[in-house]
Design a protein around this motif. Structure first.
Motif, PDB file in Angstrom:
ATOM      1  N   LEU A  15     -22.779 -36.580 -23.712  1.00 18.34           N
ATOM      2  CA  LEU A  15     -21.699 -36.213 -24.626  1.00 18.34           C
ATOM      3  C   LEU A  15     -21.146 -34.825 -24.284  1.00 18.34           C
ATOM      4  O   LEU A  15     -19.933 -34.617 -24.279  1.00 18.34           O
ATOM      5  CB  LEU A  15     -22.174 -36.268 -26.083  1.00 18.34           C
ATOM      6  N   TYR A  16     -22.029 -33.892 -23.969  1.00 23.12           N
ATOM      7  CA  TYR A  16     -21.588 -32.546 -23.583  1.00 23.12           C
ATOM      8  C   TYR A  16     -20.708 -32.618 -22.336  1.00 23.12           C
ATOM      9  O   TYR A  16     -19.645 -31.993 -22.270  1.00 23.12           O
ATOM     10  CB  TYR A  16     -22.805 -31.652 -23.331  1.00 23.12           C
ATOM     11  N   LEU A  17     -21.133 -33.390 -21.346  1.00 19.64           N
ATOM     12  CA  LEU A  17     -20.348 -33.516 -20.120  1.00 19.64           C
ATOM     13  C   LEU A  17     -19.040 -34.260 -20.378  1.00 19.64           C
ATOM     14  O   LEU A  17     -18.024 -33.967 -19.740  1.00 19.64           O
ATOM     15  CB  LEU A  17     -21.167 -34.201 -19.031  1.00 19.64           C
ATOM     16  N   GLY A  63     -23.819 -27.696 -10.418  1.00 18.58           N
ATOM     17  CA  GLY A  63     -24.129 -28.108 -11.778  1.00 18.58           C
ATOM     18  C   GLY A  63     -23.943 -29.604 -11.923  1.00 18.58           C
ATOM     19  O   GLY A  63     -24.128 -30.357 -10.966  1.00 18.58           O
ATOM     20  N   TYR A  64     -23.529 -30.002 -13.108  1.00 17.62           N
ATOM     21  CA  TYR A  64     -23.387 -31.420 -13.418  1.00 17.62           C
ATOM     22  C   TYR A  64     -22.005 -31.714 -13.966  1.00 17.62           C
ATOM     23  O   TYR A  64     -21.375 -30.880 -14.606  1.00 17.62           O
ATOM     24  CB  TYR A  64     -24.437 -31.854 -14.449  1.00 17.62           C
ATOM     25  N   LYS A  65     -21.582 -32.952 -13.701  1.00 19.93           N
ATOM     26  CA  LYS A  65     -20.290 -33.428 -14.189  1.00 19.93           C
ATOM     27  C   LYS A  65     -20.445 -34.906 -14.525  1.00 19.93           C
ATOM     28  O   LYS A  65     -21.237 -35.610 -13.879  1.00 19.93           O
ATOM     29  CB  LYS A  65     -19.234 -33.226 -13.102  1.00 19.93           C
ATOM     30  N   ILE A  66     -19.714 -35.359 -15.493  1.00 20.66           N
ATOM     31  CA  ILE A  66     -19.757 -36.784 -15.832  1.00 20.66           C
ATOM     32  C   ILE A  66     -19.170 -37.569 -14.651  1.00 20.66           C
ATOM     33  O   ILE A  66     -18.194 -37.143 -14.049  1.00 20.66           O
ATOM     34  CB  ILE A  66     -19.042 -37.050 -17.170  1.00 20.66           C
ATOM     35  N   ALA A  67     -19.786 -38.689 -14.302  1.00 25.70           N
ATOM     36  CA  ALA A  67     -19.408 -39.435 -13.102  1.00 25.70           C
ATOM     37  C   ALA A  67     -18.284 -40.438 -13.349  1.00 25.70           C
ATOM     38  O   ALA A  67     -17.586 -40.818 -12.405  1.00 25.70           O
ATOM     39  CB  ALA A  67     -20.623 -40.157 -12.523  1.00 25.70           C
ATOM     40  N   ARG A  68     -18.142 -40.877 -14.578  1.00 26.50           N
ATOM     41  CA  ARG A  68     -17.123 -41.892 -14.896  1.00 26.50           C
ATOM     42  C   ARG A  68     -16.367 -41.469 -16.144  1.00 26.50           C
ATOM     43  O   ARG A  68     -16.770 -40.556 -16.855  1.00 26.50           O
ATOM     44  CB  ARG A  68     -17.802 -43.245 -15.141  1.00 26.50           C
ATOM     45  N   ASP A  69     -15.319 -42.185 -16.405  1.00 21.68           N
ATOM     46  CA  ASP A  69     -14.560 -41.966 -17.634  1.00 21.68           C
ATOM     47  C   ASP A  69     -15.483 -42.212 -18.824  1.00 21.68           C
ATOM     48  O   ASP A  69     -16.191 -43.221 -18.854  1.00 21.68           O
ATOM     49  CB  ASP A  69     -13.378 -42.942 -17.662  1.00 21.68           C
ATOM     50  N   PRO A  70     -15.492 -41.310 -19.816  1.00 19.88           N
ATOM     51  CA  PRO A  70     -16.359 -41.503 -20.991  1.00 19.88           C
ATOM     52  C   PRO A  70     -16.127 -42.837 -21.706  1.00 19.88           C
ATOM     53  O   PRO A  70     -17.037 -43.361 -22.342  1.00 19.88           O
ATOM     54  CB  PRO A  70     -15.993 -40.321 -21.892  1.00 19.88           C
ATOM     55  N   ALA A  71     -14.946 -43.408 -21.568  1.00 21.77           N
ATOM     56  CA  ALA A  71     -14.652 -44.704 -22.190  1.00 21.77           C
ATOM     57  C   ALA A  71     -15.384 -45.846 -21.496  1.00 21.77           C
ATOM     58  O   ALA A  71     -15.493 -46.945 -22.047  1.00 21.77           O
ATOM     59  CB  ALA A  71     -13.147 -44.971 -22.180  1.00 21.77           C
ATOM     60  N   ALA A 129     -16.393 -41.939 -25.190  1.00 21.53           N
ATOM     61  CA  ALA A 129     -15.052 -41.607 -25.674  1.00 21.53           C
ATOM     62  C   ALA A 129     -15.001 -41.785 -27.190  1.00 21.53           C
ATOM     63  O   ALA A 129     -14.408 -40.966 -27.900  1.00 21.53           O
ATOM     64  CB  ALA A 129     -14.010 -42.484 -24.991  1.00 21.53           C
ATOM     65  N   THR A 130     -15.637 -42.834 -27.686  1.00 23.21           N
ATOM     66  CA  THR A 130     -15.732 -43.056 -29.133  1.00 23.21           C
ATOM     67  C   THR A 130     -16.488 -41.909 -29.791  1.00 23.21           C
ATOM     68  O   THR A 130     -16.072 -41.390 -30.830  1.00 23.21           O
ATOM     69  CB  THR A 130     -16.466 -44.383 -29.431  1.00 23.21           C
ATOM     70  N   LEU A 131     -17.589 -41.500 -29.182  1.00 27.65           N
ATOM     71  CA  LEU A 131     -18.394 -40.420 -29.752  1.00 27.65           C
ATOM     72  C   LEU A 131     -17.650 -39.088 -29.767  1.00 27.65           C
ATOM     73  O   LEU A 131     -17.891 -38.264 -30.656  1.00 27.65           O
ATOM     74  CB  LEU A 131     -19.710 -40.275 -28.984  1.00 27.65           C
ATOM     75  N   LEU A 132     -16.764 -38.885 -28.819  1.00 30.72           N
ATOM     76  CA  LEU A 132     -15.976 -37.647 -28.820  1.00 30.72           C
ATOM     77  C   LEU A 132     -15.156 -37.515 -30.100  1.00 30.72           C
ATOM     78  O   LEU A 132     -14.935 -36.420 -30.602  1.00 30.72           O
ATOM     79  CB  LEU A 132     -15.059 -37.581 -27.597  1.00 30.72           C
ATOM     80  N   ASN A 133     -14.718 -38.634 -30.640  1.00 29.97           N
ATOM     81  CA  ASN A 133     -13.959 -38.626 -31.893  1.00 29.97           C
ATOM     82  C   ASN A 133     -14.829 -38.380 -33.107  1.00 29.97           C
ATOM     83  O   ASN A 133     -14.333 -37.963 -34.153  1.00 29.97           O
ATOM     84  CB  ASN A 133     -13.185 -39.944 -32.050  1.00 29.97           C
ATOM     85  N   TYR A 134     -16.133 -38.656 -33.012  1.00 30.58           N
ATOM     86  CA  TYR A 134     -17.060 -38.392 -34.106  1.00 30.58           C
ATOM     87  C   TYR A 134     -17.474 -36.928 -34.156  1.00 30.58           C
ATOM     88  O   TYR A 134     -17.806 -36.400 -35.189  1.00 30.58           O
ATOM     89  CB  TYR A 134     -18.343 -39.225 -33.948  1.00 30.58           C
TER      90      TYR A 134
END
Length: 137
Positions: A15-17, A63-71, A129-134
């Protein structure tokens, strides 16, 4: 069924990424922000990298980065990366664990399979992506 602390930390890491999806973030910043012990974060990150959820970058700006779209990343993806499987009872994973040897039919096993199917659908329903809205922080 009880998810481990590692899975909880993995949810927080992803979620942070997802919040910082364009950035490569150092482990120490993630650790501090999400209150995840750094050594534990590194271990979890390796599992998420193997699952294709997180990417790692070496060097001074590493460091680290998200590998795919959060959706495209679900809670189920993270659970499977960390826990290996989603089960309620060992016999669902391996029928040999049934001490009654009721492999052909077991009413309890059938009910647990039904419950597990619902649980898996719920884990699949929520993307990061859903969690980003929460998230309100």
């Amino acid at each position: 069924m009880k998810l481990t602390q590692a899975t909880d930390y993995a949810f927080r890491l992803v979620l942070y990424l997802a919040k910082n999806k364009e950035e490569v973030v150092e482990a120490k910043y993630i650790s501090e922000a999400e209150k995840i012990p750094r050594r534990f974060l590194l271990k979890i990150a390796r599992q998420l990298i193997q699952a294709g959820i997180v990417e790692s970058y070496r060097g001074q700006n590493g460091g680290y980065k998200i590998a795919r779209d959060p959706a495209e990343i679900t809670l189920k993806d993270v659970v499977l990366a960390i826990e290996g499987s989603i089960i309620i009872n060992k016999c669902q994973e391996d029928p040999e664990f049934c001490n009654r040897k009721a492999q052909d039919f077991c009413a309890i096993h059938c009910c647990l399979n039904s419950i597990l199917a619902v649980l898996e659908k719920e884990f699949e329903k929520y993307t990061f992506a859903t969690l980003l809205n929460y998230n309100r922080n």
